[in-house]
Design a protein around this motif. Sequence first.
Motif, PDB file in Angstrom:
ATOM      1  N   GLU A   9     -67.535 -16.973 -35.338  1.00  0.00           N
ATOM      2  CA  GLU A   9     -66.639 -16.030 -36.022  1.00  0.00           C
ATOM      3  C   GLU A   9     -65.660 -15.368 -35.059  1.00  0.00           C
ATOM      4  N   LYS A  10     -66.058 -15.239 -33.807  1.00  0.00           N
ATOM      5  CA  LYS A  10     -65.206 -14.555 -32.832  1.00  0.00           C
ATOM      6  C   LYS A  10     -64.309 -15.526 -32.052  1.00  0.00           C
ATOM      7  N   TYR A  11     -64.857 -16.686 -31.658  1.00  0.00           N
ATOM      8  CA  TYR A  11     -64.121 -17.588 -30.768  1.00  0.00           C
ATOM      9  C   TYR A  11     -63.746 -18.932 -31.395  1.00  0.00           C
ATOM     10  N   GLY A  12     -64.426 -19.320 -32.465  1.00  0.00           N
ATOM     11  CA  GLY A  12     -64.133 -20.594 -33.103  1.00  0.00           C
ATOM     12  C   GLY A  12     -64.883 -21.758 -32.476  1.00  0.00           C
ATOM     13  N   HIS A  13     -64.964 -22.832 -33.238  1.00  0.00           N
ATOM     14  CA  HIS A  13     -65.670 -24.033 -32.791  1.00  0.00           C
ATOM     15  C   HIS A  13     -64.821 -24.913 -31.881  1.00  0.00           C
ATOM     16  N   ILE A  14     -63.517 -24.773 -31.968  1.00  0.00           N
ATOM     17  CA  ILE A  14     -62.623 -25.663 -31.239  1.00  0.00           C
ATOM     18  C   ILE A  14     -61.569 -24.840 -30.519  1.00  0.00           C
ATOM     19  N   VAL A  32     -65.517 -26.014 -39.819  1.00  0.00           N
ATOM     20  CA  VAL A  32     -65.263 -25.430 -38.503  1.00  0.00           C
ATOM     21  C   VAL A  32     -64.407 -24.192 -38.668  1.00  0.00           C
ATOM     22  N   ILE A  33     -64.550 -23.312 -37.714  1.00  0.00           N
ATOM     23  CA  ILE A  33     -63.751 -22.092 -37.648  1.00  0.00           C
ATOM     24  C   ILE A  33     -62.843 -22.205 -36.436  1.00  0.00           C
ATOM     25  N   LEU A  34     -61.586 -21.837 -36.619  1.00  0.00           N
ATOM     26  CA  LEU A  34     -60.622 -21.789 -35.528  1.00  0.00           C
ATOM     27  C   LEU A  34     -59.906 -20.459 -35.575  1.00  0.00           C
ATOM     28  N   GLY A  35     -59.572 -19.951 -34.422  1.00  0.00           N
ATOM     29  CA  GLY A  35     -58.834 -18.705 -34.357  1.00  0.00           C
ATOM     30  C   GLY A  35     -57.634 -18.837 -33.444  1.00  0.00           C
ATOM     31  N   CYS A  36     -56.658 -17.990 -33.682  1.00  0.00           N
ATOM     32  CA  CYS A  36     -55.511 -17.912 -32.776  1.00  0.00           C
ATOM     33  C   CYS A  36     -54.922 -16.515 -32.882  1.00  0.00           C
ATOM     34  N   TYR A  37     -54.247 -16.117 -31.836  1.00  0.00           N
ATOM     35  CA  TYR A  37     -53.549 -14.839 -31.902  1.00  0.00           C
ATOM     36  C   TYR A  37     -52.426 -14.952 -32.929  1.00  0.00           C
ATOM     37  N   ASP A  80     -49.464 -13.942 -33.012  1.00  0.00           N
ATOM     38  CA  ASP A  80     -48.133 -14.275 -32.508  1.00  0.00           C
ATOM     39  C   ASP A  80     -48.037 -15.694 -31.933  1.00  0.00           C
ATOM     40  N   ASN A  81     -49.130 -16.466 -31.978  1.00  0.00           N
ATOM     41  CA  ASN A  81     -49.117 -17.837 -31.473  1.00  0.00           C
ATOM     42  C   ASN A  81     -48.725 -18.782 -32.617  1.00  0.00           C
ATOM     43  N   ILE A  82     -47.443 -18.881 -32.851  1.00  0.00           N
ATOM     44  CA  ILE A  82     -46.918 -19.650 -33.979  1.00  0.00           C
ATOM     45  C   ILE A  82     -47.297 -21.125 -33.861  1.00  0.00           C
ATOM     46  N   GLY A  83     -47.252 -21.682 -32.652  1.00  0.00           N
ATOM     47  CA  GLY A  83     -47.590 -23.088 -32.463  1.00  0.00           C
ATOM     48  C   GLY A  83     -49.027 -23.396 -32.853  1.00  0.00           C
ATOM     49  N   SER A  84     -49.958 -22.552 -32.437  1.00  0.00           N
ATOM     50  CA  SER A  84     -51.357 -22.781 -32.779  1.00  0.00           C
ATOM     51  C   SER A  84     -51.587 -22.599 -34.273  1.00  0.00           C
ATOM     52  N   LYS A  85     -50.928 -21.620 -34.850  1.00  0.00           N
ATOM     53  CA  LYS A  85     -51.035 -21.399 -36.291  1.00  0.00           C
ATOM     54  C   LYS A  85     -50.572 -22.650 -37.041  1.00  0.00           C
ATOM     55  N   LYS A  86     -49.438 -23.229 -36.644  1.00  0.00           N
ATOM     56  CA  LYS A  86     -48.929 -24.443 -37.283  1.00  0.00           C
ATOM     57  C   LYS A  86     -49.883 -25.615 -37.081  1.00  0.00           C
ATOM     58  N   THR A  87     -50.460 -25.711 -35.895  1.00  0.00           N
ATOM     59  CA  THR A  87     -51.412 -26.781 -35.612  1.00  0.00           C
ATOM     60  C   THR A  87     -52.598 -26.713 -36.565  1.00  0.00           C
ATOM     61  N   ILE A  88     -53.136 -25.521 -36.744  1.00  0.00           N
ATOM     62  CA  ILE A  88     -54.291 -25.339 -37.627  1.00  0.00           C
ATOM     63  C   ILE A  88     -53.899 -25.625 -39.073  1.00  0.00           C
ATOM     64  N   LEU A  89     -52.766 -25.127 -39.506  1.00  0.00           N
ATOM     65  CA  LEU A  89     -52.310 -25.363 -40.880  1.00  0.00           C
ATOM     66  C   LEU A  89     -52.041 -26.851 -41.119  1.00  0.00           C
ATOM     67  N   ASN A  90     -51.501 -27.548 -40.118  1.00  0.00           N
ATOM     68  CA  ASN A  90     -51.250 -28.990 -40.236  1.00  0.00           C
ATOM     69  C   ASN A  90     -52.543 -29.785 -40.400  1.00  0.00           C
ATOM     70  N   ASN A  91     -53.668 -29.174 -40.044  1.00  0.00           N
ATOM     71  CA  ASN A  91     -54.970 -29.826 -40.167  1.00  0.00           C
ATOM     72  C   ASN A  91     -55.809 -29.198 -41.286  1.00  0.00           C
ATOM     73  N   ASN A  92     -55.108 -28.645 -42.278  1.00  0.00           N
ATOM     74  CA  ASN A  92     -55.735 -28.097 -43.492  1.00  0.00           C
ATOM     75  C   ASN A  92     -56.536 -26.816 -43.268  1.00  0.00           C
ATOM     76  N   GLY A  93     -56.170 -26.043 -42.285  1.00  0.00           N
ATOM     77  CA  GLY A  93     -56.819 -24.756 -42.080  1.00  0.00           C
ATOM     78  C   GLY A  93     -56.467 -23.781 -43.186  1.00  0.00           C
ATOM     79  N   VAL A  94     -57.463 -22.997 -43.591  1.00  0.00           N
ATOM     80  CA  VAL A  94     -57.262 -21.986 -44.621  1.00  0.00           C
ATOM     81  C   VAL A  94     -57.591 -20.627 -44.012  1.00  0.00           C
ATOM     82  N   LEU A  95     -56.617 -19.737 -44.012  1.00  0.00           N
ATOM     83  CA  LEU A  95     -56.817 -18.396 -43.463  1.00  0.00           C
ATOM     84  C   LEU A  95     -57.898 -17.676 -44.259  1.00  0.00           C
ATOM     85  N   TYR A  96     -58.871 -17.096 -43.544  1.00  0.00           N
ATOM     86  CA  TYR A  96     -59.895 -16.347 -44.280  1.00  0.00           C
ATOM     87  C   TYR A  96     -60.105 -14.945 -43.743  1.00  0.00           C
TER      88      TYR A  96
END
Length: 128
Positions: A50-55, A88-93, A95-111
Amino acid sequence: MYEEWLEKLKQDELGNNEEWGISETYILEEDDNILGMLNIRYSLSSDKAEKYGHIGYGVRPTKRKKGYATYMLKEALIKCREKKMTEVILGCYEDNIGSKKTILNNNGVLYKKAKLKNKDSLYYKIKL
């Protein structure tokens, strides 16, 4: 120093890291140049997940915005499925737009949104 790091990675794969459990590290290379690195933490406790993510992943600054992170995360999700993970859980800051896009491109759902190291962070789940 390099040999010690390689030994640590070997021990992580064997599950000899009490804090992070079983994990694997991958390096993306092209023409003997490192483009990025990826770490998959398969057996995190739920509070660490929940704090650091699986990946976790990173791409060399000069190679960003070329799809490498999206590719690496896609491949990581295949590895997670092979290990019978269902989510899996993934997190990003925030303001990290690139990481946010990466997660969304892989079907990430903000929770959830939270603070990590006094920075606004976003947390996503990806169903496998």
